[in-house]
Design a protein around this motif. Structure first.
Motif, PDB file in Angstrom:
ATOM      1  N   GLN A  19       0.824  -1.200   0.000  1.00 13.21           N
ATOM      2  CA  GLN A  19       0.000   0.000   0.000  1.00 13.21           C
ATOM      3  C   GLN A  19       0.869   1.266   0.000  1.00 13.21           C
ATOM      4  O   GLN A  19       0.587   2.220  -0.717  1.00 13.21           O
ATOM      5  N   GLY A  20       1.928   1.266   0.785  1.00 12.46           N
ATOM      6  CA  GLY A  20       2.852   2.401   0.804  1.00 12.46           C
ATOM      7  C   GLY A  20       3.558   2.584  -0.527  1.00 12.46           C
ATOM      8  O   GLY A  20       3.767   3.714  -0.991  1.00 12.46           O
ATOM      9  N   LEU A  21       3.934   1.474  -1.146  1.00 11.88           N
ATOM     10  CA  LEU A  21       4.578   1.520  -2.463  1.00 11.88           C
ATOM     11  C   LEU A  21       3.616   2.083  -3.502  1.00 11.88           C
ATOM     12  O   LEU A  21       3.983   2.940  -4.309  1.00 11.88           O
ATOM     13  N   CYS A  26       1.689   6.544  -6.951  1.00 11.58           N
ATOM     14  CA  CYS A  26       0.589   7.407  -7.402  1.00 11.58           C
ATOM     15  C   CYS A  26       0.838   8.880  -7.079  1.00 11.58           C
ATOM     16  O   CYS A  26       0.509   9.755  -7.865  1.00 11.58           O
ATOM     17  N   ARG A  27       1.412   9.139  -5.918  1.00 10.16           N
ATOM     18  CA  ARG A  27       1.607  10.525  -5.499  1.00 10.16           C
ATOM     19  C   ARG A  27       2.753  11.209  -6.218  1.00 10.16           C
ATOM     20  O   ARG A  27       2.663  12.361  -6.612  1.00 10.16           O
ATOM     21  N   TYR A  28       3.879  10.517  -6.392  1.00 15.44           N
ATOM     22  CA  TYR A  28       5.066  11.139  -6.968  1.00 15.44           C
ATOM     23  C   TYR A  28       5.376  10.658  -8.376  1.00 15.44           C
ATOM     24  O   TYR A  28       6.303  11.150  -8.998  1.00 15.44           O
ATOM     25  N   ASP A  29       4.637   9.654  -8.855  1.00 15.37           N
ATOM     26  CA  ASP A  29       4.831   9.106 -10.197  1.00 15.37           C
ATOM     27  C   ASP A  29       6.268   8.612 -10.392  1.00 15.37           C
ATOM     28  O   ASP A  29       6.815   8.682 -11.485  1.00 15.37           O
ATOM     29  N   ASP A  30       6.876   8.153  -9.291  1.00 11.57           N
ATOM     30  CA  ASP A  30       8.263   7.713  -9.364  1.00 11.57           C
ATOM     31  C   ASP A  30       8.579   6.849  -8.147  1.00 11.57           C
ATOM     32  O   ASP A  30       8.131   7.141  -7.039  1.00 11.57           O
TER      33      ASP A  30
END
Length: 113
Positions: A19-21, A26-30
């Motif tokens: 979930q953290g990954l 999703c948040r940083y696209d990286d």
């Protein structure tokens, strides 16, 4: 396929599970990998990966939910921007006695004044 799955497991462990990954992607696209070079007083972690090109090879993983560049202390800023070769954890940095302790930018918060 075993090596790929092993790499994904390591990434998931580093970012706090699947979930953290997913959140990081999703948040940083990286998703970056690298060697941990140190941690500052605010809990930010600093990494380096020499296989990335110059200027992108050093990066910070913020502890705060909303990352803000003002959360990077001056000694780590020097290292991130290649002003010095060794991180503050490896070589002690001279700090003048008149310099106050680092505090992140408080603009827009209740503590701004």
């Amino acid at each position: 396929t075993f090596l790929i799955m092993n790499a994904w497991k390591k990434l998931a462990q580093r970012y706090g599970g699947r979930q953290g990954l997913y959140h990081k992607l999703c948040r940083y696209d990286d998703i970056k990998i690298g060697t941990l070079k140190g941690e500052d007083a605010l809990g930010n972690k600093y990494y380096e990966n020499k296989s990335y090109f110059f200027g992108r090879d050093r990066y910070v993983s913020y502890k705060a939910e909303t990352p803000d560049p003002s959360q990077v202390p001056p000694e780590w800023h020097r290292w991130l921007h290649h002003m010095c070769d060794s991180p503050p954890t490896e070589k002690e940095i001279w700090v003048p006695e008149w310099q106050s302790d680092f505090k992140e930018n408080q603009t827009g918060t209740r503590n701004q004044y």
